[in-house]
Structure formats: structure tokens, C-alpha cells
Scaffold this active site. Structure first.
Site, mmCIF file in Angstrom:
data_model
loop_
_atom_site.group_PDB
_atom_site.id
_atom_site.type_symbol
_atom_site.label_atom_id
_atom_site.label_comp_id
_atom_site.label_asym_id
_atom_site.label_seq_id
_atom_site.Cartn_x
_atom_site.Cartn_y
_atom_site.Cartn_z
ATOM 1 N N ASP A 3 -77.964 43.865 1.983
ATOM 2 C CA ASP A 3 -77.462 44.907 3.297
ATOM 3 C C ASP A 3 -78.344 44.266 4.305
ATOM 4 O OD1 ASP A 3 -75.946 47.359 4.489
ATOM 5 O OD2 ASP A 3 -78.319 47.462 4.857
ATOM 6 N N GLU A 37 -79.706 44.973 8.263
ATOM 7 C CA GLU A 37 -79.866 45.804 9.608
ATOM 8 C C GLU A 37 -79.964 44.796 10.683
ATOM 9 O OE1 GLU A 37 -79.213 48.837 9.658
ATOM 10 O OE2 GLU A 37 -79.318 49.006 7.209
ATOM 11 N N HIS A 47 -79.639 53.904 6.188
ATOM 12 C CA HIS A 47 -79.501 52.705 7.272
ATOM 13 C C HIS A 47 -80.874 52.071 7.284
ATOM 14 C CE1 HIS A 47 -75.757 53.967 9.080
ATOM 15 N NE2 HIS A 47 -76.269 55.226 9.233
ATOM 16 N N ASP A 65 -80.051 50.966 1.216
ATOM 17 C CA ASP A 65 -78.525 51.010 1.356
ATOM 18 C C ASP A 65 -78.062 50.004 0.372
ATOM 19 O OD1 ASP A 65 -78.681 52.525 3.473
ATOM 20 O OD2 ASP A 65 -77.697 51.178 4.852
#
Length: 567
Positions: free
Chosen positions: A23, A25, A164, A169
Site C-alpha cells: 500500500d 500513501e 490510511h 493498510d
């Protein structure tokens, strides 16, 4: 009674498949413009965690306030964190050989592809599983109205809830993946190939045609999809024929054109090859012979353009498809040939008109080029054939690699334009000169290879053996391998004895196509390649354009820098 599938038919069992669930960000939603601020990844196999990867990333730009509010990642947190050029190779090594998994994989994979392109790393093209698409395939709308990660985590009661933040995640996505795989197991999805084939983009018809690959060997070679009338629909190469062709019947093949092609196909033929060079050459020849409708890059041996001097008293440049000895090229497009022709006319006082002028001249009216001092007007009898001939001789010497004086002249013109602050004119001439140098360099290297009657080369096969190629006048005449422990001399002798007879033709490449000669040259230039024997020395001319490669690199860098500044 249903027949039990063999392990080969099942493919790679899911329990033996290594997944890297990751994942990201980011500073925003556009892979080309925004940057990564955090990466989290979990490597799993058979339900066990093999390792984790987590790091903040300095995006080298500001983080919008709304993103800070969503993720909690502030500018202070990423200040001093490793940059993407340091994190990317570490992540690629962590994920090497694994199947990538992400929730809404298009977003995360898009950012990683953009990072690879930005930092000069090749994208490894792994298989990718999207848990959003898998969830939509497995779960009904009533059971899962939303396929957001938070909603699925709540539905499955995962131990880790998404926050998040990248690693949290990724951990939550691991649990979601396991729950989804539990749902598809009873449906007969037991292998990676079956999982990819289960995704929505694969039609039932496409899955049913998987049997078309059953007879193909696990060998390198060329494959041909054939239609109902025996027509060749598509040609491709593979290091493992069966494995590659089977991918066309799974979700890993997402190209609409090729899914349409698979729907039409009724048979797949194959040609086993000794190694990658033979496969690429055979593919090239088959593309030329069949011109398959679904190959975007179907190659035609007459595709190249050349510039040649006309046979008359005052020769001029002519664009042709069939080159004679001494032609300039090959060019991939007519426009590229026109650009090089403009550079030649800037370097040498050749006439640009297309009228035929007799040896004794004629009394025509000079054109505007004469008034601009770009033509001595032989059409008006103001120049004799003897006065015109030095320019012709200079061009022939330039193409043959005997003299690069015209290039020095062009470089001097660039300096003059720059000193006069005519920068746009200088830039145009620089780009035209760079195009000319590139085609001279490539043409001279291809012609040097085509001039050798026979050349035998060998490359290590990464397993202790050797790959061999017999090349005659730029064409691959024979190919083979000597496995580890095999005496290579008898193999080489057998390959030479069985090699294709190549009769050299007129022209710079002796009848070889530019594409095939180019493939052979690239293979020969790879590190580790050795010459076994050569009937004549393989060498480039002393005054070849290869000595100007550094100049071309600087010119390209200057052009790219100008474009960045201009934007």
C-alpha cells in the site's frame, strides 16, 4: 466423470505462491505529478508472513493539508526520510519474483511504474491481483455494498483495521485477501493462473480456450495464433511457450485487441528455438511473411527508407526503398529521411531541386536558393560537373566512414549561430545534425556486419553452457546451444554445416533487412558475447560516425534541458 487435472495443468498452487501485499500513501492521486510519502508491504506465502517492508518517503515537495488530515503524515515526518531513488530499488528487491497485491491496484501500481520510469528502473511486469476486483467478483452487492478496504475489513472482522497508513493498510489487505481466497477455493480456484483467470475481465469463452496451449512445450520459441481459415492472427516470442500462451487466457492479458484475437483463434502453432535471438529473428520473418492483423508492429522488409545519389551528371539526393551500395540509411520513417537530407544539404553544396540537368548544363533561371548562396545554379550553367563533384565525393566518403569533414563543418555552423545569438536556428540545426549522425552511425555498423561473409559468436546461457549464432552477411543463418559439459567444437561445426546459404545482394546490407541485422547486432554487442570465428575481420571504418556519439549525447541532453526550461 471429470478427469483430474495434473499439477502442470493447475499451474502454480496458491499455497506455493509468494504474494507481496503493498500500500502507498501519496501527496495526491496523479501518478505522473504527485509523489509517494510512505510504502508498506507484507510478503506472505501459504498463509505465513515472510517479511515486512515499511518506510516513510521524502516526496521532495509539499504535502497538501487535506492529505495531512487524511493520513496524519506531516511535512516534518518526511523531512530527512529516504528519497524515492533510495527506497525504490529496496522495494523492487523485496518484491522480486512475487505476485503484487493491492487494494485498487491500478492506483498503487501506477505510482510504482511512474517511479520506475522517473528513476531509470525497468518495470518488472509482475502478475498483479487487485483485491477490489476480486471482492467484486466474489461478493454480492447485498453482502458488500461497498468494496472499500475499511468496509471489507469490517465485513471480515480483520484483526488489523485500515488507518490510511501504509503498513496498517497492507496488513489489513492481507487478511482481506485470505478471506477472499477462502471463498474462491471451493469454486475450483487452486492456482495462481486460475485466480487470474477468475477475475472479471476474462470471459468464459477466453477461459475455455486455455486448452489451445496444452500441447505447447516448455521451450523458447515463436507462437502463432491461427484463425478459422488458417490465417495467422498474431505472432509472438516466449522463453517458455506454454507458460506464455496460457497467459492469454487469464486476466493478465488485459489488452482489448488481443482478447478479441483470442476469441477468434482456433489453434496455436509454435516453432521451438535454440535461444532468444533465433526466436526474435523467426518472429520478424513470420511477421513479414504473414502480416498478422493483430500485431501492431508487423514488420515489412521494405519498410525502411534510404537516401541515395541519383545517377546523373549533377547527382542529387533521392529517397528510395531499394538502396544501392553507398546509400544513406536505413530510416524508420520518411520524415526522418527528410530531416537527414536537410542536414546533408546544410553540410554540403548539393542541389535541392529535382530537375535533370545534362552534363553540359543548360540555360535555366536560378531559383531562390542560388540567391541565398545555397546552390551554385548548375541548372543555369553557372557550375560545371567538375566543380560540382567534390560535394558528391564528400558525401560518399561521409557515408562510407572515410571522412567526417562535413560533420565538422556543421558543428562550426552551430558555433556561428550560437555566437550570433540565433539560438532557435542553432537548435534546429543541432537536432538535424544529431539525426544525421545517428543514422550514419547505425548504418555504418550494420553495413560492417553485413560485409562479413560468415561470423560465429557465442554467449553464456546462464546455466554453464553456451548459445551460438552463425551469421552470414548480417542474417542469422543458424542457431544452437551447447549445454554445460558438452564439447562446443562439434556443435559449432554442425551449425556451420547446416546453416542457411546466404547470397549477398547489392546494397549496404547485402540483402539483409535493417530489422534483422539490427537484432543480430544488438545480440552480438551484449556483454559476454565472444567471437568464435570470422571469415573476414569485423570492423568499423576508421572515420566512422561512432566517434560523434558523445556529441550526440550532449546534444540530446541540451535539447531535453531546453524543453524542461521551456515548460
Amino acid at each position: 466423470m471429470n478427469a483430474q487435472l495434473s499439477f502442470d495443468e493447475l499451474g502454480t498452487p496458491l499455497r506455493d505462491t509468494t504474494f507481496v501485499v503493498f500500500d502507498l500513501e501519496t501527496t495526491g492521486g496523479r501518478a505522473g505529478d504527485d509523489a509517494v510519502t510512505e510504502i508498506g508491504a507484507v510478503k506472505i506465502r501459504g498463509g505465513e508472513v515472510l517479511g515486512e517492508f515499511a518506510t516513510l518517503v521524502d516526496p521532495e515537495r509539499g504535502i497538501p493539508p487535506q492529505v495531512v488530515a487524511l493520513t496524519g503524515i506531516t511535512q516534518l515526518m518526511v523531512t530527512g526520510a529516504p528519497r524515492m531513488d533510495t527506497v525504490l530499488p529496496a522495494f523492487l528487491e523485496f518484491a522480486a519474483g512475487a505476485v503484487l497485491v493491492a487494494h485498487n491496484s491500478g492506483f498503487d501500481v501506477g505510482f510504482m511504474k511512474a517511479a520506475c520510469e522517473r528513476h531509470g528502473y525497468p518495470w518488472p511486469r509482475p502478475s498483479v491481483v487487485c483485491t477490489v476486483r476480486l471482492a467484486r467478483r466474489v461478493l454480492s452487492r447485498d453482502e458488500a455494498p461497498s468494496c472499500r478496504l475499511g468496509a471489507l475489513a469490517q465485513l471480515f472482522g480483520t484483526a488489523t483495521q485500515p488507518t490510511h497508513r501504509a503498513l496498517d493498510d497492507a496488513r489489513a489487505t492481507v487478511e482481506v485477501l485470505h478471506r477472499l481466497l477462502e471463498r474462491v477455493g471451493p469454486l475450483g480456484v487452486q492456482s495462481l493462473e486460475e485466480l487470474l483467470a477468475y477475475l472479471p475481465e476474462v470471459t468464459p469463452q477466453q477461459r475455455r480456450k486455455r486448452e489451445l496451449a496444452a500441447h505447447l512445450p516448455h521451450e523458447p520459441g515463436v507462437y502463432l495464433f491461427r484463425g478459422p481459415n488458417e490465417e495467422v492472427l498474431y505472432v509472438g516470442t516466449a522463453s517458455d511457450l506454454r507458460k506464455r500462451v496460457r497467459q492469454y487466457f487469464t486476466a493478465s492479458e488485459g489488452r482489448r485487441r488481443l482478447r478479441e484475437m483470442v476469441a477468434l483463434a482456433v489453434r496455436v502453432d509454435s516453432v521451438s528455438c535454440a535461444h532468444s535471438l533465433e526466436a526474435e529473428v523467426r518472429e520478424l520473418r513470420l511477421l513479414s511473411a504473414h502480416k498478422p492483423a493483430y500485431n501492431r508492429r508487423s514488420k515489412n522488409p521494405q519498410h525502411a527508407w534510404w537516401l541515395t545519389l541519383t545517377d546523373e551528371a549533377f547527382p542529387r539526393l533521392s529517397m528510395v526503398r531499394e538502396p544501392r551500395t553507398g546509400a544513406l540509411g536505413p530510416f524508420r520513417s520518411r520524415r526522418a529521411a527528410e530531416t537527414a537530407a536537410d542536414a546533408v544539404l546544410e553540410a554540403l553544396p548539393l542541389r535541392a531541386c529535382n530537375q535533370r540537368i545534362p552534363a553540359k548544363g543548360q540555360r535555366g533561371t536560378p531559383c531562390a536558393l542560388h540567391e541565398l548562396d545555397r546552390c551554385a545554379a548548375p541548372c543555369a550553367g553557372k557550375q560545371t560537373a567538375e566543380e560540382y563533384s567534390p560535394a558528391v565525393t564528400a558525401l560518399r566518403a561521409l557515408i562510407a566512414g572515410h571522412d567526417v569533414a562535413p560533420l565538422h563543418g556543421l558543428a562550426a555552423q552551430l558555433d556561428d549561430y550560437a555566437k550570433a545569438h540565433r539560438f532557435e536556428d542553432a537548435a534546429g540545426r543541432r537536432d538535424r545534425m544529431a539525426s544525421l549522425v545517428r543514422v550514419l552511425d547505425r548504418g555504418q555498423r550494420l553495413a560492417a556486419l553485413a560485409a562479413v561473409p560468415e561470423l560465429v559468436a557465442a554467449r553464456p546461457d546462464k546455466e554453464g553452457g553456451w548459445e551460438f549464432a552463425v551469421v552470414r552477411h548480417g542474417r542469422l543463418a543458424s542457431a544452437g546451444v551447447a549445454r554445460r559439459g558438452t564439447r562446443y567444437v562439434p556443435v559449432v561445426e554442425a551449425l556451420i554445416a547446416s546453416a542457411e546459404t546466404v547470397v549477398p545482394l547489392d546494397g549496404p546490407l547485402k540483402g539483409a533487412t535493417p530489422e534483422e541485422a539490427g537484432l543480430v547486432l544488438r545480440w552480438l554487442n551484449q556483454p559476454g558475447t565472444r567471437l568464435v570465428r570470422c571469415t573476414e575481420p569485423w570492423s568499423s571504418p576508421a572515420a566512422s560516425a561512432g566517434s560523434w556519439r558523445t556529441w550526440v549525447e550532449l546534444a540530446d541532453a541540451g535539447r531535453d534541458q531546453y524543453r524542461e526550461y521551456d515548460h
